[in-house]
Motif scaffolding. Structure first.
Motif, PDB file in Angstrom:
ATOM      1  N   TYR A 466     108.115  32.430 -42.533  1.00 34.25           N
ATOM      2  CA  TYR A 466     109.216  33.375 -43.078  1.00 34.25           C
ATOM      3  C   TYR A 466     108.896  34.461 -42.385  1.00 34.25           C
ATOM      4  O   TYR A 466     108.470  35.377 -43.033  1.00 34.25           O
ATOM      5  CB  TYR A 466     109.249  33.556 -44.549  1.00 34.25           C
ATOM      6  CG  TYR A 466     110.397  34.077 -45.161  1.00 34.25           C
ATOM      7  CD1 TYR A 466     111.716  33.759 -44.783  1.00 34.25           C
ATOM      8  CD2 TYR A 466     110.384  34.728 -46.380  1.00 34.25           C
ATOM      9  CE1 TYR A 466     112.770  34.598 -45.065  1.00 34.25           C
ATOM     10  CE2 TYR A 466     111.574  35.336 -46.832  1.00 34.25           C
ATOM     11  CZ  TYR A 466     112.763  35.420 -46.093  1.00 34.25           C
ATOM     12  OH  TYR A 466     113.800  35.819 -46.698  1.00 34.25           O
ATOM     13  N   PRO A 467     109.026  34.488 -41.074  1.00 37.43           N
ATOM     14  CA  PRO A 467     108.322  35.636 -40.240  1.00 37.43           C
ATOM     15  C   PRO A 467     108.736  36.990 -40.528  1.00 37.43           C
ATOM     16  O   PRO A 467     107.861  37.926 -40.312  1.00 37.43           O
ATOM     17  CB  PRO A 467     108.660  35.085 -38.845  1.00 37.43           C
ATOM     18  CG  PRO A 467     109.338  34.173 -38.881  1.00 37.43           C
ATOM     19  CD  PRO A 467     109.938  33.629 -40.145  1.00 37.43           C
ATOM     20  N   PHE A 491     103.435  31.871 -44.135  1.00 36.84           N
ATOM     21  CA  PHE A 491     103.244  32.917 -42.913  1.00 36.84           C
ATOM     22  C   PHE A 491     104.459  33.869 -42.894  1.00 36.84           C
ATOM     23  O   PHE A 491     105.482  33.532 -42.747  1.00 36.84           O
ATOM     24  CB  PHE A 491     103.170  31.815 -41.657  1.00 36.84           C
ATOM     25  CG  PHE A 491     101.915  31.213 -41.623  1.00 36.84           C
ATOM     26  CD1 PHE A 491     101.872  29.855 -42.184  1.00 36.84           C
ATOM     27  CD2 PHE A 491     100.915  31.695 -40.824  1.00 36.84           C
ATOM     28  CE1 PHE A 491     100.646  29.115 -42.036  1.00 36.84           C
ATOM     29  CE2 PHE A 491      99.883  30.822 -40.726  1.00 36.84           C
ATOM     30  CZ  PHE A 491      99.723  29.529 -41.409  1.00 36.84           C
ATOM     31  N   PHE A 492     103.941  35.056 -42.846  1.00 33.15           N
ATOM     32  CA  PHE A 492     104.714  36.286 -42.610  1.00 33.15           C
ATOM     33  C   PHE A 492     104.436  36.942 -41.290  1.00 33.15           C
ATOM     34  O   PHE A 492     103.343  36.653 -40.830  1.00 33.15           O
ATOM     35  CB  PHE A 492     104.432  37.481 -43.679  1.00 33.15           C
ATOM     36  CG  PHE A 492     104.864  37.045 -44.926  1.00 33.15           C
ATOM     37  CD1 PHE A 492     106.279  36.694 -45.472  1.00 33.15           C
ATOM     38  CD2 PHE A 492     104.074  37.034 -46.083  1.00 33.15           C
ATOM     39  CE1 PHE A 492     106.498  36.492 -46.709  1.00 33.15           C
ATOM     40  CE2 PHE A 492     104.475  36.650 -47.273  1.00 33.15           C
ATOM     41  CZ  PHE A 492     105.621  36.410 -47.767  1.00 33.15           C
ATOM     42  N   GLY A 493     105.208  37.776 -40.850  1.00 34.83           N
ATOM     43  CA  GLY A 493     105.065  38.518 -39.722  1.00 34.83           C
ATOM     44  C   GLY A 493     105.516  39.957 -39.882  1.00 34.83           C
ATOM     45  O   GLY A 493     105.925  40.357 -40.883  1.00 34.83           O
ATOM     46  N   CYS A 518      99.557  39.450 -50.190  1.00 37.02           N
ATOM     47  CA  CYS A 518      98.869  39.184 -48.955  1.00 37.02           C
ATOM     48  C   CYS A 518      97.796  40.176 -49.218  1.00 37.02           C
ATOM     49  O   CYS A 518      96.783  39.773 -48.364  1.00 37.02           O
ATOM     50  CB  CYS A 518      99.743  40.045 -47.849  1.00 37.02           C
ATOM     51  SG  CYS A 518     101.288  39.120 -47.399  1.00 37.02           S
ATOM     52  N   GLY A 519      97.315  40.990 -49.897  1.00 41.18           N
ATOM     53  CA  GLY A 519      96.363  41.634 -50.328  1.00 41.18           C
ATOM     54  C   GLY A 519      96.286  42.742 -48.927  1.00 41.18           C
ATOM     55  O   GLY A 519      94.721  43.112 -49.007  1.00 41.18           O
ATOM     56  N   VAL A 590      98.216  32.814 -48.169  1.00 37.17           N
ATOM     57  CA  VAL A 590      99.122  33.569 -47.392  1.00 37.17           C
ATOM     58  C   VAL A 590      98.718  34.172 -46.300  1.00 37.17           C
ATOM     59  O   VAL A 590      97.396  34.524 -46.239  1.00 37.17           O
ATOM     60  CB  VAL A 590      99.827  34.416 -48.438  1.00 37.17           C
ATOM     61  CG1 VAL A 590      98.834  35.309 -49.294  1.00 37.17           C
ATOM     62  CG2 VAL A 590     101.018  35.140 -47.763  1.00 37.17           C
ATOM     63  N   TRP A 591      99.402  34.066 -45.205  1.00 39.15           N
ATOM     64  CA  TRP A 591      99.037  34.509 -43.926  1.00 39.15           C
ATOM     65  C   TRP A 591      99.814  35.815 -43.575  1.00 39.15           C
ATOM     66  O   TRP A 591     101.045  35.658 -43.752  1.00 39.15           O
ATOM     67  CB  TRP A 591      99.242  33.555 -42.877  1.00 39.15           C
ATOM     68  CG  TRP A 591      97.984  32.365 -42.777  1.00 39.15           C
ATOM     69  CD1 TRP A 591      97.973  31.581 -43.868  1.00 39.15           C
ATOM     70  CD2 TRP A 591      97.132  32.409 -41.729  1.00 39.15           C
ATOM     71  NE1 TRP A 591      97.114  30.699 -43.416  1.00 39.15           N
ATOM     72  CE2 TRP A 591      96.402  30.843 -42.256  1.00 39.15           C
ATOM     73  CE3 TRP A 591      96.825  32.695 -40.653  1.00 39.15           C
ATOM     74  CZ2 TRP A 591      95.203  30.204 -41.594  1.00 39.15           C
ATOM     75  CZ3 TRP A 591      95.736  32.342 -39.973  1.00 39.15           C
ATOM     76  CH2 TRP A 591      94.950  31.087 -40.350  1.00 39.15           C
TER      77      TRP A 591
END
Ligand code: GLA
Length: 680
Positions: A466-467, A491-493, A518-519, A590-591
């Motif tokens: 879900y970028p 995955f985020f962007g 995400c920290g 989570v990235w």
């Protein structure tokens, strides 16, 4: 999960325009269709002027004759309501039904889709022709279903008629109740845009409109199309409840998921892969070209897992003044047909039976040429017809299988249209993920996040990308957090979570609602374009030598010690700062990537995640599986988009579905070849 078409077998159809041909041809046409295993025709979607030659004077005898003959030949019929092409008498007498250009000048008669959805007069006349048409034909034994209009929002998806401005005001009143609320939502204190009377409001007729208005405008257009379509759907449901209702196309400013849920039995799509050659700019390495249509088809099956392709390209396309295309090479029509089937098509309708000898689409070639003699396109479609007869009952009703989903939502897609700090990133990341997964033969789904999306819809997937959800609410963040806690990899962007539903920026550190998950926080950022250089990325284990970032650079600061830095920037003033992070949460991960995903970065992530495929094959081969619900039957599709032959290694025992031969681990695909395997 959306509604699907219910077919017992893969079925072939063709768009037929009897009004373009001498009546003497019909019988021969129908006979030859049946020889090719074509059993469905679509009729009448542009024929308003034939059914209502003058206002209120209806004559349905023409299509009755056509359908009687079709019925004799055992052909089933899909009827289109003709509202995409209002007749000249109508637009002349009631010019208020016309759409307008941005400056308000009405669009004149002479093309199609020249109407607006808002005019009460147009709605009334559309309801009347639909009611008359359905009443006239509903008992004809050949009819199986109805197509509403044709391609809502194709050609034009913005509207500037007086009736549209008026309807927008009504919609806004309903949404906001008071001007105070509206002014707040749109931030109109900026540049003195404050509205003090509803009559001051109009759709955006300016170059750089208020962005919050622009976002609402798209929501309005979508709702307006749906309410227009509903008028027709309701009439068909009332008068012909035995028939299904669908509509075709995938165009801007329309929430197709919502429309399908509310009005349709299933969604339909029009697939023209050769448009890829019209749009190709020559700049891309290993472009997806016609295979890019698999991304569109992926979006379509997120609406209806089994659907109809109402128009499948069956020849070179072209209007007399534009859209120039080369002819499909031998094998490509069959290849594109199975591309549609792989992604969930159970009813495949070719566009069109024969090339028109007159009109705007004089070069839009059908299966038959003007001369009407046998040709290679007829032979290729006949081959598909005979194959459907062989394998069609096995494949119908099975659905595409994937463990990875690309998540999208309409608000962000619409916001991205204008927002230069968000939109271009979406397209970049979407293409990289789809392309790399495709080229490495790892199936991917599309998933649209909606207000009522449930956790179970997400947890079906091991990985969700879900970028660039610029618009993100705390509720969405909570749902995504649960997904990760339960074992998902997310995955985020860049540009995640900095806007609210109105499109206003939050006064909180990026990535807003998912910062805690995400920290991390985004400490600094820059658009990279033109003279603003993109930093290099260093990820020693996976990308030796590094790679360039694209689109945007966010400098990440790690807040939670559980968040690990996976890759860092290796140039620019933020050299050495974190660019890609990963945090384990519950059973999942989570990235966060502070840029837009490029192909090398996605490639490296696929390696890192150790994703593998059931086949080894050249990148040019598309691979996917359709399986039954209980997984008792699984069919693997191998589609070769290259003119060159390809060798495919299959790591599971399998049988060639068309020939019945057992596979010894290797399949040789000819150029543009298709093989369907039954997995054992
Ligand atoms: C669209 C339309 C058809 C025809 C084809 C080819 O998909 O629905 O009526 O115009 O394109 O241009």
């Amino acid at each position: 999960m959306g509604q699907s078409i219910q077919m017992n077998e893969l079925t072939l159809g063709v768009c037929y325009y009897p009004e373009h041909w001498p009546e003497e041809l019909w019988e021969d046409d129908f006979r030859r269709m049946r020889e090719m295993n074509i059993t469905v025709i679509r009729l009448a979607e542009f024929a308003w002027a034939m059914m209502e030659r003058e206002e209120g004077v209806f004559d349905f005898s023409f299509f009755n004759r056509v359908m009687d003959l079709a019925h004799q030949y055992g052909l089933k019929v899909i009827l289109g309501t003709p509202t995409a092409t209002p007749p000249a008498w109508l637009t002349h007498k009631y010019p208020e039904v016309l759409n307008a250009k941005i400056d308000g000048t009405p669009i004149k008669h002479g093309m199609r889709r020249h109407y607006n959805y808002s005019s009460p007069k147009y709605r009334e006349l559309c309801e009347r022709i639909t009611r008359e048409m359905v009443s006239a034909y509903k008992d004809h034994p050949s009819i199986i279903g109805w197509q509403l209009d044709n391609e809502f929002n194709c050609e034009k998806n913005v509207f500037y008629a007086e009736a549209d401005h008026a309807a927008f005001r009504v919609w806004l009143k309903e949404k906001y109740g008071t001007l105070d609320e509206l002014n707040k939502a749109w931030g109109t204190v900026f540049w003195s845009q404050t509205y003090t009377d509803w009559e001051q409001l109009h759709l955006s007729q300016t170059e750089s409109p208020n962005p919050h208005l622009a976002l609402d405008e798209k929501r309005f257009i979508s709702d307006n199309v749906i309410s227009f379509a509903k008028l027709q759907a309701d009439i068909i449901r009332e008068l012909a409840p035995q028939h299904w209702v669908t509509t075709n196309g995938l165009f801007g400013h329309l929430n197709n998921h919502e429309m399908t849920d509310q009005l349709l039995d299933f969604f339909s799509y029009d697939s023209y892969p050769q448009f890829s050659t019209v749009f190709y700019n020559g700049n891309e390495d290993k472009p997806m070209l016609d295979r890019q249509w698999s991304i569109n088809l992926t979006n379509v099956r997120s609406i209806s897992p089994n659907f109809c392709v109402m128009e499948q390209q069956s020849g070179p396309g072209g209007w007399y003044d534009r859209i120039e295309m080369g002819t499909p090479r031998p094998g490509q029509i069959r290849l594109w047909s199975y591309q549609s089937v792989l992604h969930g098509t159970d009813l495949l309708v070719y566009f069109r039976w024969r090339t028109a000898t007159f009109g705007t689409e004089i070069y839009w070639h059908g299966i038959n040429d003007y001369h009407n003699q046998p040709n290679r396109r007829v032979r290729e479609v006949a081959q598909v017809g005979s194959e459907f007869a062989k394998i069609g009952t096995l494949i119908a009703g099975t659905t595409y299988q994937a463990e990875i989903a690309y998540l999208q939502d309409y608000d962000n897609n619409w916001d991205a249209e204008m927002d230069v700090m968000h939109g271009p990133l979406q397209w970049q990341s979407m293409r990289s993920w789809f392309k790399q997964l495709h080229y490495r033969h790892i199936p991917i789904d599309s998933l649209f996040l909606r207000n009522d999306t449930r956790l179970e819809e997400l947890t079906k997937y091991k990985i969700i990308v879900y970028p660039h959800a610029a618009i993100m609410t705390d509720d969405t963040a909570a749902l995504l957090t649960q997904y990760v806690e339960q074992g998902g990899k997310l995955f985020f962007g860049a540009r995640t979570g900095y806007k609210d539903k109105r499109g206003q920026c939050y006064m909180r550190p990026f990535p807003g609602p998912v910062a805690e998950l995400c920290g991390i926080n985004v400490e600094d950022f820059t658009l990279v374009k033109g003279l603003v250089k993109a930093a290099a990325l260093s990820w020693e284990e996976r990308l030796p030598g590094g790679t360039a970032t694209v689109g945007f650079n966010e400098v990440i600061s790690v807040l939670n010690p559980e968040a690990q830095v996976v890759a860092r920037y290796s140039s620019e003033y933020y050299k050495g700062e974190p660019a890609l992070t990963r945090r384990s949460v519950g059973d999942g991960q989570v990235w966060y990537y502070g840029s837009a995903y490029s192909e090398p970065v996605v490639d490296a992530i696929i390696d890192e995640l150790r994703l593998s495929s059931l086949i080894d094959a050249p990148a040019e081969v598309e691979f996917g599986i359709r399986a039954s619900k209980d997984a008792s039957a699984s069919y693997a599709f191998l589609l070769n988009y290259s003119e060159q032959p390809a060798t495919v290694q299959v790591k599971q025992s399998a049988k060639d579905l068309l020939t019945g031969a057992m596979i010894d681990g290797t399949v040789e695909l000819p150029g543009y070849g298709v093989t369907i395997l039954e997995l054992l």
